[in-house]
Design an enzyme around this catalytic site. Structure first.
Site, PDB file in Angstrom:
ATOM      1  N   GLU A 144      -6.028  -1.174  10.120  1.00  0.00           N
ATOM      2  CA  GLU A 144      -6.430  -2.521  10.521  1.00  0.00           C
ATOM      3  C   GLU A 144      -7.384  -2.396  11.691  1.00  0.00           C
ATOM      4  OE1 GLU A 144      -3.618  -4.956  12.555  1.00  0.00           O
ATOM      5  OE2 GLU A 144      -2.754  -3.312  13.691  1.00  0.00           O
ATOM      6  N   GLU A 167       0.849  -1.191   0.000  1.00  0.00           N
ATOM      7  CA  GLU A 167       0.000   0.000   0.000  1.00  0.00           C
ATOM      8  C   GLU A 167       0.881   1.236   0.000  1.00  0.00           C
ATOM      9  OE1 GLU A 167      -2.434  -0.760   3.482  1.00  0.00           O
ATOM     10  OE2 GLU A 167      -1.049   0.312   4.789  1.00  0.00           O
TER      11      GLU A 167
HETATM   12  P1  ADP Z   1      -1.485  -2.310  20.559  1.00  0.00           P
HETATM   13  O1  ADP Z   1      -1.977  -1.236  19.665  1.00  0.00           O
HETATM   14  O2  ADP Z   1      -2.513  -2.846  21.495  1.00  0.00           O
HETATM   15  O3  ADP Z   1      -0.192  -2.018  21.179  1.00  0.00           O
HETATM   16  P2  ADP Z   1       0.056  -4.149  19.069  1.00  0.00           P
HETATM   17  O4  ADP Z   1      -0.199  -4.481  17.646  1.00  0.00           O
HETATM   18  O5  ADP Z   1       1.278  -3.372  19.383  1.00  0.00           O
HETATM   19  O6  ADP Z   1      -1.240  -3.445  19.541  1.00  0.00           O
HETATM   20  O7  ADP Z   1       0.058  -5.500  19.894  1.00  0.00           O
HETATM   21  C1  ADP Z   1      -0.282  -5.598  21.266  1.00  0.00           C
HETATM   22  C2  ADP Z   1       0.201  -6.883  21.828  1.00  0.00           C
HETATM   23  O8  ADP Z   1      -0.245  -7.990  21.078  1.00  0.00           O
HETATM   24  C3  ADP Z   1       1.687  -6.958  21.852  1.00  0.00           C
HETATM   25  O9  ADP Z   1       2.062  -7.593  23.034  1.00  0.00           O
HETATM   26  C4  ADP Z   1       2.021  -7.771  20.632  1.00  0.00           C
HETATM   27  O10 ADP Z   1       3.214  -8.455  20.845  1.00  0.00           O
HETATM   28  C5  ADP Z   1       0.848  -8.685  20.532  1.00  0.00           C
HETATM   29  N1  ADP Z   1       0.486  -9.020  19.144  1.00  0.00           N
HETATM   30  C6  ADP Z   1      -0.240  -8.287  18.278  1.00  0.00           C
HETATM   31  N2  ADP Z   1      -0.440  -8.931  17.124  1.00  0.00           N
HETATM   32  C7  ADP Z   1       0.195 -10.098  17.242  1.00  0.00           C
HETATM   33  C8  ADP Z   1       0.349 -11.230  16.381  1.00  0.00           C
HETATM   34  N3  ADP Z   1      -0.190 -11.287  15.172  1.00  0.00           N
HETATM   35  N4  ADP Z   1       1.072 -12.273  16.848  1.00  0.00           N
HETATM   36  C9  ADP Z   1       1.609 -12.245  18.081  1.00  0.00           C
HETATM   37  N5  ADP Z   1       1.484 -11.223  18.930  1.00  0.00           N
HETATM   38  C10 ADP Z   1       0.782 -10.165  18.529  1.00  0.00           C
HETATM   39  P1  ADP Z   2       0.548  -3.851  13.324  1.00  0.00           P
HETATM   40  O1  ADP Z   2      -0.415  -4.952  13.080  1.00  0.00           O
HETATM   41  O2  ADP Z   2       1.940  -4.321  13.452  1.00  0.00           O
HETATM   42  O3  ADP Z   2       0.086  -2.956  14.433  1.00  0.00           O
HETATM   43  P2  ADP Z   2      -0.243  -1.719  11.481  1.00  0.00           P
HETATM   44  O4  ADP Z   2      -0.787  -1.946  10.134  1.00  0.00           O
HETATM   45  O5  ADP Z   2      -1.207  -1.279  12.526  1.00  0.00           O
HETATM   46  O6  ADP Z   2       0.534  -3.023  11.961  1.00  0.00           O
HETATM   47  O7  ADP Z   2       0.934  -0.660  11.363  1.00  0.00           O
HETATM   48  C1  ADP Z   2       1.801  -0.374  12.438  1.00  0.00           C
HETATM   49  C2  ADP Z   2       2.341   1.056  12.299  1.00  0.00           C
HETATM   50  O8  ADP Z   2       3.045   1.208  11.042  1.00  0.00           O
HETATM   51  C3  ADP Z   2       1.272   2.129  12.270  1.00  0.00           C
HETATM   52  O9  ADP Z   2       0.926   2.546  13.565  1.00  0.00           O
HETATM   53  C4  ADP Z   2       1.943   3.229  11.463  1.00  0.00           C
HETATM   54  O10 ADP Z   2       2.829   3.941  12.292  1.00  0.00           O
HETATM   55  C5  ADP Z   2       2.781   2.482  10.465  1.00  0.00           C
HETATM   56  N1  ADP Z   2       2.097   2.312   9.169  1.00  0.00           N
HETATM   57  C6  ADP Z   2       1.359   1.251   8.784  1.00  0.00           C
HETATM   58  N2  ADP Z   2       0.895   1.404   7.533  1.00  0.00           N
HETATM   59  C7  ADP Z   2       1.346   2.587   7.085  1.00  0.00           C
HETATM   60  C8  ADP Z   2       1.219   3.331   5.847  1.00  0.00           C
HETATM   61  N3  ADP Z   2       0.546   2.856   4.821  1.00  0.00           N
HETATM   62  N4  ADP Z   2       1.837   4.521   5.767  1.00  0.00           N
HETATM   63  C9  ADP Z   2       2.542   5.001   6.812  1.00  0.00           C
HETATM   64  N5  ADP Z   2       2.705   4.372   7.975  1.00  0.00           N
HETATM   65  C10 ADP Z   2       2.123   3.175   8.133  1.00  0.00           C
HETATM   66 MG    MG Z   3      -1.575  -1.870  14.524  1.00  0.00          MG
END
Ligand code: ADP
Ligand code: ADP
Ligand code: MG
Length: 658
Positions: free
Chosen positions: A288, A200
């Site tokens: 997401e 994206e």
């Molecule tokens: P938040 O916005 O709540 O911080 P994060 O994406 O950072 O969300 O994840 C929160 C917690 O869930 C973290 O402890 C991360 O390690 C765990 N976590 C999130 N997605 C996954 C995944 N797909 N597999 C394993 N752990 C995950």
């Molecule tokens: P996760 O499941 O690891 O939380 P996210 O899709 O929520 O993954 O993305 C994690 C972080 O990466 C976001 O909080 C943002 O800072 C950055 N990010 C994700 N997608 C984009 C994008 N298309 N452009 C810019 N930053 C992004």
């Molecule tokens: Mg996220």
């Protein structure tokens, strides 16, 4: 209502869920691994069940063990917390089949939102604005490069199954794309067992803004406004707040409406979060949906007064939502700082160990702010390498954003940890930055503001006064205790290398007065005695706390993000100090040192081997993070000091070159 709930999690979030259960009169069961046998959650729960060894794959992730524990204890529902099984649709289904309630959304909603590609399609269909890009899966590097050119660089490469900041990379060119595509695919298969990847548009300098939603089993969905989580490192959140300094009422309404529309489209029936990236122009795009309680949920609770865990439990029981959108209001401002066992002075690498000292700030209403500290550990507990490095979530609430920031800065001053590396000085540095205070945030904030990494900050004028005042006051306390009150009133105080002429006295109220280079300050309400790590006092009218440690020739004092050796000297001695040669750092250029405590995964070199610059010489792992150490220049290995499986401490020698 349920009589008994099992919590399939550990640490801070297990404690958090227990608190609400107690309030609701529900009994709790906590499952635990070997590493958590003595944990706070285990101590607080009504019942506990041991489920296996420390690694999550052999304990917290084992559905059979959890189900068995539910049956054994007669619990009627499972709260999964976050991480572990919280977003696992097969677990939710399994519980349903067994007649156990899952305190989270229905499995179909988890399925629909658990995958980034599927959820993006759902979002687009529900009228939610999504990041422009390619909705399909991409198989080959050639295809990836072609699509990236169509989207236009920079693009983001993402693993569809990704989460927790893993499986994400930016590409600025065809070369980046070719390399990054393979890297994300490899990381995705390793971390999630699923190598589907999509692309994206990379939104430049975006802000991370998310909407909290809440649904019941009767088709009602509301939102509880936004949180901004732009302060991130490695795409993971460190500081969050609610509301967002960016949003105006119209944008807030629009984002809230889209989040609710998406939640309704998947019959969402619990607490969940719809994440967006927003441009500085307030444009926003769906990222997401997290189908679980979010780590940073306390800031929403602080500004709305709603207990989200209670709401999840009520909706899992089948109650109708008792909150109406029109009745919800934002009250004040809340900030959360994630206190991590990581070393900000070493690139935020994990830093595990025993929490030898842990003083927490007073919770509840303070002078102009409210403190909440969600913590899962006690003094003396071990922060192990097996799980997340989070120690606590420190929150501050104020009427205004400025009041919340001030409250957070004070609460951080009142937090004292020792025995491991932690990011409290870093968090304090951010609170003190004008840019943070002005609310001009982006997800690049940490990179922009700390381009060379974090190395502490120089003391402000006020901090210099606090450092000198606390050192002088401690000196007086010690002298008095030794029965040897110092007659002397004039000192030279060295703060680091800078000398200050200081005169000490007492005023008519018996308060300490300190004249620092001709400027007088009054130090009152001194709260310190030898052995305490925190020194508290009021300087003129302002209360402050500093962290103190006695050193051979003075005190090591930390005030927020500043750390200095402060020496109180007779003027004639001080002049000698200026002539002392500086201590030379040991020559470590021939050594490869472990940058963090952890486990040695591999040392792929042997004694006598010629190694080229850039070649991997060691791999260290802690908290699921791998650190690959490469040779800084060509050379011959003289000796190898560790082997795969060895536990190592920070700065342990791994490999020595000739
Ligand atoms: P938040 O916005 O709540 O911080 P994060 O994406 O950072 O969300 O994840 C929160 C917690 O869930 C973290 O402890 C991360 O390690 C765990 N976590 C999130 N997605 C996954 C995944 N797909 N597999 C394993 N752990 C995950
Ligand atoms: P996760 O499941 O690891 O939380 P996210 O899709 O929520 O993954 O993305 C994690 C972080 O990466 C976001 O909080 C943002 O800072 C950055 N990010 C994700 N997608 C984009 C994008 N298309 N452009 C810019 N930053 C992004
Ligand atoms: Mg996220």
């Amino acid at each position: 209502m349920f009589d008994k709930i099992l919590i399939a999690n550990r640490g801070e979030i297990a404690v958090r869920v227990i608190k609400t259960c107690r309030k609701m009169g529900i009994k709790t069961v906590v499952v635990y691994s070997d590493a958590d046998a003595g944990s706070l959650a285990v101590e607080m729960a009504d019942e506990t069940v041991h489920i296996g060894p420390a690694p999550a794959a052999q304990s917290y992730l084992l559905q059979d063990k959890i189900v068995e524990a539910v049956k054994q204890t007669g619990a009627q529902a499972v709260h999964p917390g976050f991480g572990f099984l919280s977003e696992n649709a097969s677990f939710a289904r399994r519980l349903k089949e067994e007649g156990i309630a899952f305190i989270g959304p229905n499995p179909e909603a988890i399925d629909a939102m658990g995958d980034k590609i599927t959820s993006k399609k759902f979002a687009a269909d529900a009228g939610v604005s999504t990041v422009p890009g390619h909705m399909g899966l991409i198989e080959t590097t050639e295809e990836a490069v072609k699509i990236a050119r169509e989207i236009g660089y920079p693009v983001m490469i993402k693993a569809s199954a990704g989460g927790g900041g893993k499986g994400i990379r930016v590409a600025h060119s065809d070369e980046d794309m070719a390399e990054g595509f393979a890297a994300v695919k490899a990381e995705a298969i390793n971390a999630f067992g699923d190598d589907r990847v999509f692309l994206e548009k990379f939104i430049v300098d975006p802000r991370h803004i998310e909407i909290q939603v809440l649904g019941d089993k009767h088709g009602n969905v509301i939102h509880l406004f936004e949180r901004e989580c732009s302060i991130q490192r490695r795409n993971q959140k460190v500081i969050e707040e609610a509301p967002s300094p960016l949003l105006d009422e119209a944008t807030r309404q629009a984002m809230g409406a889209q989040a609710v529309a998406l939640a309704k489209a998947v019959n969402y029936d619990s607490a969940g979060t719809v994440e967006f990236v927003a441009g500085q122009d307030k444009s926003f795009y769906f990222l997401e949906m997290n189908t679980r309680l979010q780590v940073e949920h306390p800031v929403t609770e602080l500004i709305t007064g709603v207990d989200l865990v209670e709401q999840m439990i009520r909706s899992a029981w089948g109650e109708h939502l008792n909150l109406k959108q029109e009745e919800l209001k934002i009250n004040g401002w809340a900030i959360e700082s994630r206190i991590y066992a990581e070393d900000p002075y070493r690139g935020f690498l994990p830093s595990i160990g025993r929490l030898v000292r842990y003083e927490q700030p007073q919770e509840g209403e303070q002078d102009g702010y409210v403190v909440r500290n969600d913590s899962g550990v006690r003094e003396g507990d071990e922060i192990s390498m097996f799980y997340d490095p989070m120690i606590a979530k420190l929150c501050a609430w104020g009427e205004t954003r400025a009041a919340a920031i001030k409250g957070m800065a004070r609460a951080l001053e009142d937090t004292h940890l020792s025995g491991l590396g932690h990011n409290v000085p870093f968090l304090a540095a951010v609170m003190d930055q004008e840019r943070f205070q002005s609310g001009v945030l982006t997800t690049n904030y940490i990179k922009d503001e700390f381009p060379e990494g974090f190395n502490g900050v120089a003391p402000t004028e006020l901090q210099v006064k606090q450092l000198i005042a606390s050192a002088v006051a401690m000196n007086e306390v010690i002298a008095e205790q030794d029965g040897d009150p110092s007659e002397r009133a004039e000192w030279t105080v060295l703060v680091g290398k800078t000398a200050y002429e200081v005169e000490v006295g007492y005023d008519e109220d018996e308060d300490l007065t300190v004249i620092i280079n001709d400027e007088e300050v009054t130090v009152s309400e001194i709260d310190w005695r030898p052995g305490l790590s925190l020194f508290r006092a009021v300087l003129d009218d302002e209360a402050f706390t500093v962290e103190v440690k006695r050193a051979a020739d003075g005190f090591d004092i930390r005030s927020r993000a500043t750390k200095e050796r402060v020496r109180i000297l007779r003027p004639e001695i001080a002049s000698l100090y200026a002539m002392l040669p500086e201590k030379q750092a040991a020559d470590t250029s021939k050594l490869v040192l472990s940058p963090m405590p952890g486990l040695v995964v591999d040392i792929p070199v042997v004694e006598g081997q010629e190694v080229k610059q850039g070649e991997t010489v060691a791999i260290i792992e802690a908290m699921k993070m791998q650190n690959i150490l490469k040779a800084e220049r060509d050379g011959k290995v003289k000796s190898v000091k560790a082997k795969a499986g060895d536990p190592v401490a920070a700065d342990d020698v791994l490999v020595e070159f000739e």
